[in-house]
Every structure is written in structure tokens, then in C-alpha cells.
Design a protein around this motif. Structure first.
Motif, mmCIF file in Angstrom:
data_model
loop_
_atom_site.group_PDB
_atom_site.id
_atom_site.type_symbol
_atom_site.label_atom_id
_atom_site.label_comp_id
_atom_site.label_asym_id
_atom_site.label_seq_id
_atom_site.Cartn_x
_atom_site.Cartn_y
_atom_site.Cartn_z
ATOM 1 N N LYS A 1 -4.297 -1.073 0.589
ATOM 2 C CA LYS A 1 -4.338 -2.072 1.669
ATOM 3 C C LYS A 1 -3.143 -3.023 1.614
ATOM 4 N N THR A 2 -2.914 -3.629 0.446
ATOM 5 C CA THR A 2 -1.785 -4.567 0.322
ATOM 6 C C THR A 2 -0.454 -3.818 0.376
ATOM 7 N N THR A 3 -0.387 -2.642 -0.226
ATOM 8 C CA THR A 3 0.823 -1.817 -0.140
ATOM 9 C C THR A 3 1.163 -1.531 1.310
ATOM 10 N N THR A 4 0.133 -1.219 2.099
ATOM 11 C CA THR A 4 0.336 -0.954 3.528
ATOM 12 C C THR A 4 0.773 -2.221 4.258
ATOM 13 N N SER A 5 0.128 -3.343 3.964
ATOM 14 C CA SER A 5 0.474 -4.611 4.633
ATOM 15 C C SER A 5 1.938 -4.973 4.394
ATOM 16 N N VAL A 6 2.350 -4.962 3.118
ATOM 17 C CA VAL A 6 3.710 -5.388 2.749
ATOM 18 C C VAL A 6 4.754 -4.423 3.318
ATOM 19 N N ASN A 7 4.538 -3.136 3.127
ATOM 20 C CA ASN A 7 5.553 -2.157 3.523
ATOM 21 C C ASN A 7 5.605 -1.934 5.026
#
Length: 256
Positions: free
Chosen positions: A16-22
Motif C-alpha cells: 500500500k505505502t509502496t504504491t502510494s509513494v511510487n
């Protein structure tokens, strides 16, 4: 006017956070004006963009929600042009307790973002891995939600609960909320299980599933420890390319 997208799944470890940031970084590289809102007390989206979350000096999303701080005073400029961040840290844990007595407590984030949304093309909200009041605020403020689903065993476990929460919010708090799409993460083409999960999710949710698959990638996993999205850490990596493809697909969907 910004398209506000919550990135949500109450299951931890789904990317989830990997997707948000990238996704935020790739949209910015594609010259979209982006605000990434870190709505998770762990502050991983903030540290993933190189922010020292211990040194925020009382200027975080918590103060915006609870103390009436203007978002302008807390927003930080990112290393990538067109990318801004509304940061978070562990203080956000106390926000639910502080907000519980307030009238319209589910609308607090919506009000914070209303004052800045004209400046951006996209506002992405990295939700915490729970279905608590802050996540409800995020879904109430959003126009749509992206649901990351990891291509692993138990991938669909808990999705029913999230979809029920989304339906409830659509009914009571945000009638315009839509599912932007399911993003399949941690894909490994060599594994039969990965391919089975892709098949199962596409069978269940059809056109709601993004065509782009986010492959398992070492550089993508390493990038947060350097405080950079993959597009800065290693633009040629498979992870950076996958998120660039997802960003292009998202822009294309919103042009139609």
C-alpha cells in the motif's frame, strides 16, 4: 480540481505505502501536480520520501485534523518537481481519540484538503492498515479508492470487509466514492500461485483491475531505506518501470 484517491487495504504488507509513494512520484515525473497525504501513524510514506519524521516540529496531518493548522503550513516540497507531501508521524495515533467527540468527525480530512485541492491534479492518500476513523476520513474525502492486492496466498482475505466498509461510506458519507481499481502487487511470473491470484482477481473484478502488474523487485524494496521512490533510486529498475506504467494507466483512465 484534484482527483482525490485513497490507497487503502486494512491488510498489512500488501504494498500500500509502496504504491502510494511510487505512484505519486511517477505521476509527478509525468508532470502531474501531486500531493501525497500520509494518513498512517507509522509515517512510512513520509520517510519513503526522505523526511525525518522525528523532526517535523508539530506540523503534520495530526495538527491539521485536531488543532486546525492550515494544510499549507504543514505541506513539504518533495525532491521531485510537482510532488508535495502532507507528512505524518506517531502523533496521528492520538487523532482518533481527539476526534471521536467532534461533530462531523468523519469529515475532518475532507475539510483540510478542500483548501488546497485546486492546486493539484491528484491527491493520493496513503491510508493506515486498519478501518479506523482516519481511514474512514480518507475514504470520505476521496473521489475514488485504489486497492492494492498482493499476488500471494490469502490475497483476497479481508477484501470483503474493506468492500463492505466502502459500501457503507458510499451510502452514508460519500455517495460519489468509486473504486478506481485493484492494483496487483508483488507479482512473480515464475510462481503458479501468483498467476492464479491474478486470474482469480480478474475473474472477480474484471475491468476494475489495472492491467499493469507490479512485479517483485529488489530495487523497489531497497528504495525506502534511502528515502527515495524507485524512480529516483533506480529509474531503470523493473519496479520503477511498473509504477510508471501504472501512473500512465491511471492518467489514461481519467481522461476517458
Amino acid at each position: 480540481m484534484a482527483k482525490i484517491i485513497a490507497i487503502a487495504n486494512q491488510k498489512g504488507g500488501v504494498g500500500k505505502t509502496t504504491t502510494s509513494v511510487n505512484l505519486a512520484a511517477c505521476l509527478a515525473v509525468l508532470e502531474q501536480r501531486v500531493l501525497l497525504v500520509d494518513a498512517d501513524p507509522q509515517g512510512n510514506a513520509s520517510s519513503g520520501l526522505g523526511v525525518d519524521i522525528q523532526q517535523l516540529g508539530g506540523k503534520t496531518i495530526y495538527e491539521c485534523l485536531v488543532d486546525g493548522l492550515e494544510a499549507d503550513e504543514a505541506i513539504l516540497k518533495g525532491e521531485i518537481e510537482h510532488l508535495d507531501l502532507l507528512p505524518s508521524n506517531i502523533d496521528l495515533v492520538g487523532a482518533e481519540v481527539s476526534m471521536i467527540q467532534l461533530p462531523d468527525r468523519e469529515m475532518m480530512l475532507k475539510r483540510v484538503l478542500e483548501k488546497v485541492e485546486d492546486r493539484y491534479d491528484y491527491i493520493l492518500i496513503d491510508c493506515s492498515p486498519s478501518l479506523g476513523l482516519i481511514t474512514v476520513n480518507s475514504l470520505t474525502a476521496a473521489h475514488s479508492v485504489i486497492i492494492p492486492v498482493q499476488c500471494e496466498y490469502f490475497a483476497l482475505e479481508g477484501l470483503g470487509k474493506l468492500l463492505s466498509t466502502i459500501k457503507l461510506i458510499q451510502k452514508r458519507l460519500n455517495t460519489g466514492l468509486e473504486i478506481e481499481g485493484f492494483a496487483l502487487t508483488m507479482y512473480d511470473a515464475r510462481l503458479r500461485l501468483s498467476n492464479q491470484v491474478v486470474e482469480e482477481v480478474r475473474k472477480n473484478f474484471q475491468d476494475m483491475v489495472f492491467k499493469t502488474l507490479i512485479n517483485r523487485n529488489t530495487r523497489l524494496a531497497e528504495a525506502p531505506s534511502f528515502g527515495q521512490p524507485a524512480i529516483l533510486y533506480d529509474a531503470g529498475s523493473r519496479g520503477a518501470e511498473d509504477y510508471m506504467s501504472l501512473a500512465q494507466e491511471l492518467i489514461q483512465r481519467n481522461r476517458v
